[in-house]
Structures are given as structure tokens and as C-alpha cells.
Design a protein around this motif. Structure first.
Motif, PDB file in Angstrom:
ATOM      1  N   LEU A  79       0.822  -1.207   0.000  1.00 55.95           N
ATOM      2  CA  LEU A  79       0.000   0.000   0.000  1.00 55.95           C
ATOM      3  C   LEU A  79       0.857   1.259   0.000  1.00 55.95           C
ATOM      4  CD1 LEU A  79      -2.927  -0.939   2.418  1.00 55.95           C
ATOM      5  CD2 LEU A  79      -2.950  -0.885  -0.089  1.00 55.95           C
ATOM      6  N   SER A  80       2.043   1.201   0.600  1.00 54.06           N
ATOM      7  CA  SER A  80       2.913   2.384   0.580  1.00 54.06           C
ATOM      8  C   SER A  80       3.397   2.681  -0.839  1.00 54.06           C
ATOM      9  CB  SER A  80       4.097   2.212   1.535  1.00 54.06           C
ATOM     10  OG  SER A  80       5.064   1.301   1.047  1.00 54.06           O
ATOM     11  N   LEU A  81       3.655   1.632  -1.631  1.00 50.74           N
ATOM     12  CA  LEU A  81       4.014   1.834  -3.039  1.00 50.74           C
ATOM     13  C   LEU A  81       2.855   2.488  -3.798  1.00 50.74           C
ATOM     14  CD1 LEU A  81       5.816  -1.507  -4.048  1.00 50.74           C
ATOM     15  CD2 LEU A  81       6.855   0.625  -3.266  1.00 50.74           C
ATOM     16  N   ILE A  82       1.653   1.979  -3.555  1.00 50.49           N
ATOM     17  CA  ILE A  82       0.462   2.526  -4.211  1.00 50.49           C
ATOM     18  C   ILE A  82       0.230   3.964  -3.772  1.00 50.49           C
ATOM     19  CG2 ILE A  82      -2.045   2.296  -4.348  1.00 50.49           C
ATOM     20  CD1 ILE A  82      -1.634  -0.760  -4.034  1.00 50.49           C
ATOM     21  N   TRP A  83       0.359   4.204  -2.479  1.00 48.81           N
ATOM     22  CA  TRP A  83       0.155   5.534  -1.908  1.00 48.81           C
ATOM     23  C   TRP A  83       1.070   6.551  -2.584  1.00 48.81           C
ATOM     24  CZ3 TRP A  83      -0.857   5.991   4.017  1.00 48.81           C
ATOM     25  CH2 TRP A  83      -0.916   7.319   4.414  1.00 48.81           C
ATOM     26  N   GLN A  84       2.370   6.220  -2.649  1.00 43.22           N
ATOM     27  CA  GLN A  84       3.336   7.146  -3.235  1.00 43.22           C
ATOM     28  C   GLN A  84       3.082   7.359  -4.722  1.00 43.22           C
ATOM     29  OE1 GLN A  84       7.219   5.719  -4.109  1.00 43.22           O
ATOM     30  NE2 GLN A  84       8.260   7.598  -3.463  1.00 43.22           N
ATOM     31  N   ALA A  85       2.645   6.317  -5.417  1.00 44.07           N
ATOM     32  CA  ALA A  85       2.409   6.411  -6.859  1.00 44.07           C
ATOM     33  C   ALA A  85       1.184   7.260  -7.195  1.00 44.07           C
ATOM     34  CB  ALA A  85       2.242   5.019  -7.460  1.00 44.07           C
ATOM     35  N   GLY A  86       0.360   7.540  -6.193  1.00 39.85           N
ATOM     36  CA  GLY A  86      -0.828   8.350  -6.419  1.00 39.85           C
ATOM     37  C   GLY A  86      -2.120   7.575  -6.426  1.00 39.85           C
ATOM     38  N   GLY A  87      -2.045   6.264  -6.215  1.00 39.97           N
ATOM     39  CA  GLY A  87      -3.262   5.463  -6.136  1.00 39.97           C
ATOM     40  C   GLY A  87      -4.015   5.733  -4.844  1.00 39.97           C
ATOM     41  N   ARG A  88      -5.317   5.715  -4.925  1.00 37.86           N
ATOM     42  CA  ARG A  88      -6.167   5.888  -3.738  1.00 37.86           C
ATOM     43  C   ARG A  88      -7.276   4.833  -3.819  1.00 37.86           C
ATOM     44  NH1 ARG A  88      -2.273   8.146  -2.805  1.00 37.86           N
ATOM     45  NH2 ARG A  88      -1.897  10.278  -2.051  1.00 37.86           N
ATOM     46  N   PRO A  89      -6.930   3.580  -3.492  1.00 38.07           N
ATOM     47  CA  PRO A  89      -7.888   2.486  -3.692  1.00 38.07           C
ATOM     48  C   PRO A  89      -9.112   2.536  -2.792  1.00 38.07           C
ATOM     49  CG  PRO A  89      -5.919   1.706  -2.568  1.00 38.07           C
ATOM     50  CD  PRO A  89      -5.628   3.089  -3.016  1.00 38.07           C
ATOM     51  N   PHE A  90      -9.011   3.257  -1.656  1.00 35.11           N
ATOM     52  CA  PHE A  90     -10.142   3.339  -0.743  1.00 35.11           C
ATOM     53  C   PHE A  90     -10.637   4.783  -0.668  1.00 35.11           C
ATOM     54  CE2 PHE A  90      -7.025   0.301   1.159  1.00 35.11           C
ATOM     55  CZ  PHE A  90      -7.693  -0.875   0.828  1.00 35.11           C
ATOM     56  N   THR A  91     -11.917   4.986  -0.866  1.00 35.29           N
ATOM     57  CA  THR A  91     -12.514   6.292  -0.616  1.00 35.29           C
ATOM     58  C   THR A  91     -13.692   6.081   0.314  1.00 35.29           C
ATOM     59  OG1 THR A  91     -13.850   6.100  -2.640  1.00 35.29           O
ATOM     60  CG2 THR A  91     -11.786   7.333  -2.794  1.00 35.29           C
ATOM     61  N   ASP A  93     -11.263   0.248  -5.216  1.00 34.48           N
ATOM     62  CA  ASP A  93     -10.868   0.055  -6.613  1.00 34.48           C
ATOM     63  C   ASP A  93      -9.352  -0.047  -6.712  1.00 34.48           C
ATOM     64  OD1 ASP A  93     -10.582  -0.002  -9.353  1.00 34.48           O
ATOM     65  OD2 ASP A  93     -11.095   2.107  -9.657  1.00 34.48           O
ATOM     66  N   PHE A  94      -8.858  -1.183  -7.195  1.00 33.24           N
ATOM     67  CA  PHE A  94      -7.418  -1.388  -7.365  1.00 33.24           C
ATOM     68  C   PHE A  94      -7.004  -1.340  -8.834  1.00 33.24           C
ATOM     69  CE2 PHE A  94      -8.256  -3.514  -3.280  1.00 33.24           C
ATOM     70  CZ  PHE A  94      -7.301  -2.880  -2.486  1.00 33.24           C
ATOM     71  N   THR A  95      -7.861  -0.776  -9.697  1.00 31.18           N
ATOM     72  CA  THR A  95      -7.578  -0.816 -11.132  1.00 31.18           C
ATOM     73  C   THR A  95      -7.157   0.529 -11.715  1.00 31.18           C
ATOM     74  OG1 THR A  95      -9.896  -0.392 -11.744  1.00 31.18           O
ATOM     75  CG2 THR A  95      -9.219  -2.701 -11.444  1.00 31.18           C
ATOM     76  N   ASP A  96      -7.110   1.597 -10.917  1.00 27.78           N
ATOM     77  CA  ASP A  96      -6.703   2.882 -11.475  1.00 27.78           C
ATOM     78  C   ASP A  96      -5.243   2.804 -11.914  1.00 27.78           C
ATOM     79  OD1 ASP A  96      -4.898   4.507  -9.290  1.00 27.78           O
ATOM     80  OD2 ASP A  96      -6.299   3.120  -8.323  1.00 27.78           O
ATOM     81  N   PRO A  97      -4.822   3.637 -12.874  1.00 26.40           N
ATOM     82  CA  PRO A  97      -3.471   3.523 -13.450  1.00 26.40           C
ATOM     83  C   PRO A  97      -2.341   3.605 -12.431  1.00 26.40           C
ATOM     84  CG  PRO A  97      -4.845   4.921 -14.829  1.00 26.40           C
ATOM     85  CD  PRO A  97      -5.646   4.633 -13.587  1.00 26.40           C
ATOM     86  N   ALA A  98      -2.460   4.496 -11.437  1.00 28.05           N
ATOM     87  CA  ALA A  98      -1.376   4.647 -10.468  1.00 28.05           C
ATOM     88  C   ALA A  98      -1.226   3.391  -9.614  1.00 28.05           C
ATOM     89  CB  ALA A  98      -1.629   5.866  -9.579  1.00 28.05           C
ATOM     90  N   THR A  99      -2.352   2.847  -9.174  1.00 26.12           N
ATOM     91  CA  THR A  99      -2.308   1.607  -8.392  1.00 26.12           C
ATOM     92  C   THR A  99      -1.758   0.467  -9.229  1.00 26.12           C
ATOM     93  OG1 THR A  99      -4.175   2.296  -7.003  1.00 26.12           O
ATOM     94  CG2 THR A  99      -3.713  -0.065  -7.121  1.00 26.12           C
ATOM     95  N   ALA A 100      -2.249   0.350 -10.449  1.00 25.47           N
ATOM     96  CA  ALA A 100      -1.796  -0.732 -11.332  1.00 25.47           C
ATOM     97  C   ALA A 100      -0.294  -0.646 -11.590  1.00 25.47           C
ATOM     98  CB  ALA A 100      -2.575  -0.686 -12.644  1.00 25.47           C
ATOM     99  N   LYS A 101       0.226   0.570 -11.742  1.00 23.42           N
ATOM    100  CA  LYS A 101       1.665   0.753 -11.978  1.00 23.42           C
ATOM    101  C   LYS A 101       2.485   0.226 -10.804  1.00 23.42           C
ATOM    102  CE  LYS A 101       3.408   4.892 -11.433  1.00 23.42           C
ATOM    103  NZ  LYS A 101       3.796   6.312 -11.673  1.00 23.42           N
ATOM    104  N   ALA A 102       2.083   0.577  -9.582  1.00 24.90           N
ATOM    105  CA  ALA A 102       2.824   0.147  -8.399  1.00 24.90           C
ATOM    106  C   ALA A 102       2.758  -1.361  -8.222  1.00 24.90           C
ATOM    107  CB  ALA A 102       2.270   0.860  -7.164  1.00 24.90           C
ATOM    108  N   VAL A 103       1.599  -1.934  -8.426  1.00 25.97           N
ATOM    109  CA  VAL A 103       1.428  -3.379  -8.275  1.00 25.97           C
ATOM    110  C   VAL A 103       2.237  -4.129  -9.334  1.00 25.97           C
ATOM    111  CG1 VAL A 103      -0.246  -5.267  -8.369  1.00 25.97           C
ATOM    112  CG2 VAL A 103      -0.830  -3.141  -7.175  1.00 25.97           C
TER     113      VAL A 103
END
Length: 432
Positions: A197-209, A218-228
Motif C-alpha cells: 500500500l505504501s508503493l500505491i500511496w506514493q504512486a498516487g493510487g487511492r484504492p479506498f474512498t 478500486d485497485f484498477t486505477d493507473p497509479a495503483t496498477a503501476k505500483a502493483v
């Protein structure tokens, strides 16, 4: 590690609290006493602030109680609230646990105490952690800005003169380190959700709102997908040690002998690493978290905690006096001297903190690196209010993947999403 049984006790308590709400069994007080405050928490540095507070407030006594691990405490607090007795005046909460207690009304809104007057003295992201639907329910107490702890000697053996500034450089350095031998790695990972989650956080992903009782996952946004995808590549190419579990004896051994060359984790490791890797004294250094793009200065968070006042506490005014004292006021220095890493800007920017050298880290001014990391933590991150349950479930899902290598992180995250949606809706939230 969290036990499923304990997590289920917490979830059961949440069901009843969402139905019944949290009622106050105590009464407001002037804060002048005479009263005895009960403070629950597992942070040993809080007790360091008690003598100074009691000297300044002779009619208020403070009893600090270690209620066990975080999960033990949360369960005990839920039980006390439901029983209507034994509720502490102040309690400790990991940041992700604040919404769980705040949303159903189990935590006091601190706005009535003028808490906004201290807001600007805290790191922005830490203040975000204790704010739910625009209201502040706790004060930040300690913090875990993500940093890279690396063994300089191992890096030099691999021909690496500087720590990686970007994740692309980190990937290249990982290959150089693994080339030293089959047991050499730049990282270990056996399914740490907070690291991912720290990788996702830094990349700009926000999987939980989260908006009140509405939760979107949602774990499919581009920033989250990039980190994963990046971490999946590291795993697929065998550049991560997936056999050694953090906090184990093997972990200590690899840190000591240099075969585990780095650890990207919360800044709190500064207080733990010297004991776990005493033989590597003088070899380790601390660097900023590698960036996704050259020249960026974005960080993430891994760990940290806060203290709040239960809505059913008996001595709320006196409780806030002590809460403000040890998280922001005169008791802060005694806690920092005892090793607490606090998200308090005046402390982090002070010459004493920034200029202090650390012998274990080769005389490096570690405080300045972590202070910068705290400032760089990106804001806007949210956890679902049932994350205590969710992280245990993630561990169950991801363990077979790390054991067999079959499947993918993206697939596991999707399974996790579906389980969280089902569970959250069962608990009375609106989750999609």
C-alpha cells in the motif's frame, strides 16, 4: 500478526455499535480535578510525560495502562463500551483504526476543545489520518514516514555508490545485489500489505474512498496498477527474498550479515534496527523512498498511531488536557528523548533534531532524512473503517501466492476487494 478470532470479535462489536451507537456513560468535567485519568496504549514513551503533567496539574493523576497489542486493546475497548463500564479516558489507535471507532460514534469529536488551533503544528498527512468526515477524533502521537534503510557495505560490494533515487534504479540495483550470490537480496517480502500500500500511496493510487458509511474500493486505477505491476516484476524475476519473514530470527540474521541489503519501511525502524542487527552497526544508512519519476519528492506512510478520547469516557476535559500535553505540549520533549518519532513540525524542523548524529548509522543525521520524508508524505489517503478485519483477510489470501508463486498480486487484490465489499455490506456499510 492479527488473529482471525480477535478480528471477528471486533467485527461483532461493530455490528452492535452501528445499531446502538455509542452513548456516553460519563459526564463532562472541568479538567481541574481531582480526577484520575486512565490512559490505554502500548507506547512506552507516553508514561515519560506523566511526571511533568502531574506537576503542572496537581489535581489530575494519570494512570498509563498497557492494554496489550493494538487488536487486544480495540477488543477490550469495544467490550467496555458495550458493558458501560471500564472505559478509559484516553486510548491509543493506529491511524487506520480511527475511522472504525469514529464513524459509529465511539470517539469524541475534539473540535469542542479547539483542536484546530494545533492543526498546523502537525504533519499534514498525519492530521489527515485523524480526520474523518471533516472532524478530528484523535491527535497524532507517532509516525512512520517511509524511508529506505540500506547496508552501505553490501551496496558497495555490488558496485552501487549511491542509494537508488528512483524505482527504476532500485530495480537495476536489485539485480546487481542478487548477482553477489543467491542469498543476496535488496528486499524481503512475504505479503506485507502495508508495504504494498505504501508503493500505491506514493504512486498516487487511492484504492479506498470513504464518505460516512459509503466506501468505494478500486485497485484498477493507473497509479495503483503501476505500483502493483512493478512489485510483481520484482517477484517474478526472483529479486525479492520471499522465504524470510520480517521480525523473525532469519530476518535478524540476514540484516546482520548483509545478505538482506535494504528495507523500505516506516521510519520507526531506526529504534528497532540497532537491536536486531547489532553486528551491522555503522554499515546501515537511511535514504528517502525511491521516486516513481526522477526529481519528484513524494512519500508515503507505513505505520503510526494516535490517541483519542472515547465518547463514553468519564473525564473528557481533563483527558484532553493530558492528550494535548503529551502529543503537542510540554510533554513532547520527554517522549522524543525516549525515542518517539513524532509528526510534530516544530520538533522535526528544530536544529537539535535535524543536526543530531546517529552512531549506529555511521554518524548520519538520520532525523533530517526522516523529517523530510514526513513532509513529503502525500495526503488524501483513506482506509476503510473495517481495515483491521481486512488486513487479516489479505494475509490469508496472499500467503499461498508467496508460498507457491502461483497467481498474481493483481488477482489477489481483486479477491480482497470482493471480500471487503461483502464483509463491509454485512456490517451495515454501503460498499462497492
Amino acid at each position: 500478526m492479527r488473529l482471525r478470532k480477535t478480528a471477528m470479535l471486533i467485527s461483532a462489536a461493530l455490528v452492535s455499535m452501528l445499531v446502538l451507537g455509542a452513548c456516553s456513560s460519563g459526564s463532562a468535567d472541568s479538567g481541574d480535578g481531582p480526577v484520575t485519568l486512565t490512559v490505554w496504549g502500548w507506547d512506552d514513551t507516553v508514561a515519560k510525560a506523566v511526571p511533568g503533567f502531574e506537576a503542572a496539574n496537581p489535581n489530575i493523576k494519570v494512570n498509563v495502562v498497557n492494554a496489550g497489542s493494538s487488536t487486544d486493546e480495540y477488543t477490550a475497548l469495544d467490550n467496555a463500551i458495550q458493558a458501560g463500564s471500564g472505559v478509559p479516558d484516553v486510548a491509543m489507535f493506529e491511524y487506520f483504526a480511527v475511522p472504525y471507532f469514529a464513524i459509529p460514534g465511539k470517539l469524541e469529536d475534539l473540535g469542542k476543545y479547539g483542536v484546530d488551533s494545533v492543526k498546523n503544528d502537525f504533519v499534514d498527512a498525519a492530521w489527515n489520518d485523524v480526520t474523518v468526515d471533516g472532524k478530528t477524533y484523535a491527535l497524532p502521537s507517532d509516525y512512520g514516514p517511509v524511508a529506505m534503510f540500506y547496508n552501505q557495505d553490501t551496496f558497495k560490494k555490488a558496485g552501487i555508490d549511491q542509494p537508488p533515487a528512483t524505482w527504476d534504479e532500485y530495480y537495476q540495483d536489485a539485480k546487481k545485489i542478487h548477482a553477489l550470490g543467491s542469498d543476496y537480496y535488496i528486499a524481503q517480502d512475504t505479503g506485507d500489505i502495508f508495504f504494498l500500500l505504501s508503493l500505491i500511496w506514493q504512486a498516487g493510487g487511492r484504492p479506498f474512498t470513504v464518505d460516512g458509511d459509503k466506501v468505494h474500493i478500486d485497485f484498477t486505477d493507473p497509479a495503483t496498477a503501476k505500483a502493483v505491476a512493478f512489485w510483481q516484476k520484482m517477484l517474478d524475476e526472483g529479486l525479492v527474498n520471499t522465504k524470510v519473514t520480517a521480525w523473525s530470527d532469519d530476518w535478524n540474521r540476514t540484516l546482520n550479515d548483509g545478505t538482506l541489503a535494504a528495507q523500505v519501511t516506516g521510519g520507526w525502524l531506526t529504534s528497532t534496527l540497532p537491536q536486531r542487527a547489532a553486528q551491522a552497526a555503522g554499515n546501515f544508512r537511511v535514504a528517502p523512498m525511491p521516486q516513481w519519476n526522477q526529481g519528484e519528492e513524494l512519500g508515503a506512510e507505513n505505520g503510526g498511531s494516535s490517541f483519542g478520547i472515547p465518547a463514553a469516557a468519564a473525564h473528557k476535559d481533563a483527558a484532553y488536557k493530558f492528550l494535548e500535553y503529551f502529543t503537542h505540549g510540554g510533554g513532547l520533549s520527554s517522549r522524543v528523548d525516549a525515542g518517539a518519532f513524532v509528526p510534530d513540525k516544530p520538533v522535526l524542523t528544530s536544529p537539535d533534531f535535524q543536526g543530531k548524529t546517529n552512531d549506529y548509522f555511521g554518524g548520519q543525521k538520520v532525523g533530517s532524512v526522516l523529517a523530510e520524508g514526513s513532509k513529503d508524505v502525500a495526503t488524501g489517503w483513506q482506509y476503510p473503517p473495517f481495515f483491521e478485519w481486512a488486513r487479516t483477510t489479505y494475509t490469508d489470501l496472499v500467503a499461498p501466492f508467496y508460498a507457491s508463486g502461483q497467481g498474481s498480486l493483481a488477482g489477489i487484490l481483486d479477491q480482497w476487494r470482493l471480500r471487503m465489499i461483502a464483509y463491509g455490506n454485512e456490517q451495515g456499510f454501503q460498499v462497492d
